[in-house]
Motif scaffolding. Structure first.
Motif, short mmCIF file in Angstrom:
data_model
loop_
_atom_site.label_atom_id
_atom_site.label_comp_id
_atom_site.label_asym_id
_atom_site.label_seq_id
_atom_site.Cartn_x
_atom_site.Cartn_y
_atom_site.Cartn_z
N GLY A 97 33.31 -38.07 -0.25
CA GLY A 97 32.69 -38.57 -1.46
C GLY A 97 32.41 -37.46 -2.45
O GLY A 97 32.63 -37.61 -3.65
N VAL A 98 31.96 -36.36 -1.96
CA VAL A 98 31.68 -35.21 -2.82
C VAL A 98 32.99 -34.61 -3.32
O VAL A 98 33.10 -34.21 -4.48
CB VAL A 98 30.87 -34.15 -2.04
CG1 VAL A 98 30.69 -32.89 -2.86
CG2 VAL A 98 29.54 -34.72 -1.60
N GLN A 99 34.00 -34.57 -2.47
CA GLN A 99 35.24 -33.89 -2.79
C GLN A 99 36.15 -34.70 -3.72
O GLN A 99 36.70 -34.16 -4.66
CB GLN A 99 36.02 -33.57 -1.51
CG GLN A 99 35.30 -32.63 -0.60
CD GLN A 99 35.90 -32.61 0.79
OE1 GLN A 99 36.77 -33.41 1.11
NE2 GLN A 99 35.43 -31.72 1.62
N SER A 100 36.31 -36.00 -3.41
CA SER A 100 37.37 -36.68 -4.14
C SER A 100 37.15 -38.16 -4.43
O SER A 100 37.53 -38.61 -5.49
CB SER A 100 38.68 -36.53 -3.36
OG SER A 100 38.53 -37.09 -2.07
N PHE B 234 39.51 -30.44 2.82
CA PHE B 234 39.37 -31.79 2.32
C PHE B 234 39.56 -32.76 3.48
O PHE B 234 40.42 -32.57 4.34
CB PHE B 234 40.39 -32.07 1.21
CG PHE B 234 40.08 -31.33 -0.05
CD1 PHE B 234 39.19 -31.85 -0.97
CD2 PHE B 234 40.63 -30.08 -0.31
CE1 PHE B 234 38.86 -31.16 -2.13
CE2 PHE B 234 40.32 -29.40 -1.46
CZ PHE B 234 39.44 -29.93 -2.37
N THR B 235 38.77 -33.79 3.47
CA THR B 235 38.86 -34.80 4.52
C THR B 235 39.35 -36.11 3.93
O THR B 235 39.19 -36.37 2.75
CB THR B 235 37.50 -35.03 5.18
OG1 THR B 235 36.58 -35.48 4.20
CG2 THR B 235 36.97 -33.76 5.82
N PHE C 21 28.65 -40.89 8.13
CA PHE C 21 28.42 -39.46 7.94
C PHE C 21 29.73 -38.69 7.83
O PHE C 21 29.81 -37.70 7.10
CB PHE C 21 27.55 -38.88 9.06
CG PHE C 21 26.09 -39.21 8.89
CD1 PHE C 21 25.39 -38.73 7.80
CD2 PHE C 21 25.43 -40.00 9.81
CE1 PHE C 21 24.05 -39.02 7.62
CE2 PHE C 21 24.08 -40.30 9.65
CZ PHE C 21 23.39 -39.81 8.55
N ASP C 22 30.76 -39.11 8.54
CA ASP C 22 32.06 -38.46 8.42
C ASP C 22 32.67 -38.68 7.04
O ASP C 22 33.44 -37.85 6.55
CB ASP C 22 33.03 -38.96 9.50
CG ASP C 22 32.66 -38.47 10.89
OD1 ASP C 22 31.85 -37.52 11.00
OD2 ASP C 22 33.19 -39.03 11.87
#
Length: 95
Positions: A76-79, A50-51, A70-71
């Motif tokens: 966005g997809v994860q959390s 997770f970032t 882009f980073d």
């Protein structure tokens, strides 16, 4: 004389290469016979990374803004539902 010599060389070369080329007809080495086998799919790795990206920096150069966008996309997809990534866009583009 020269034309005949060239013709003979072509025929000789083709005659030598034909067995080699026919041996390479199955380039991928795929089987042509045998029983069908069912193979289980490989298990996927369940570990995730997770970032937590930071938002845009004031007066950042265009390259830094694009890189930051882009980073932020994986988060966005994860959390965060792309909240951080949308901060890099204009209001109209964010909508």
């Amino acid at each position: 004389m020269t034309r005949m010599l060239v013709t003979m060389l072509v025929v000789l070369l083709f005659g030598c290469l034909l067995p080699v080329l026919s041996g390479c007809s199955n380039v991928l080495g795929l089987p042509k016979s045998g029983a069908v086998q069912v193979i289980k799919p490989a298990e996927q790795d369940a570990r995730r990374i997770f970032t937590n990206p930071s938002g845009p920096v004031k007066d950042a150069q265009p390259e830094a803004i694009v890189k930051g966008f882009f980073d932020a996309l994986p988060a966005g997809v994860q959390s965060d539902g792309f909240k951080t990534a949308r901060r890099f866009l204009t209001g109209a583009a964010s909508n």
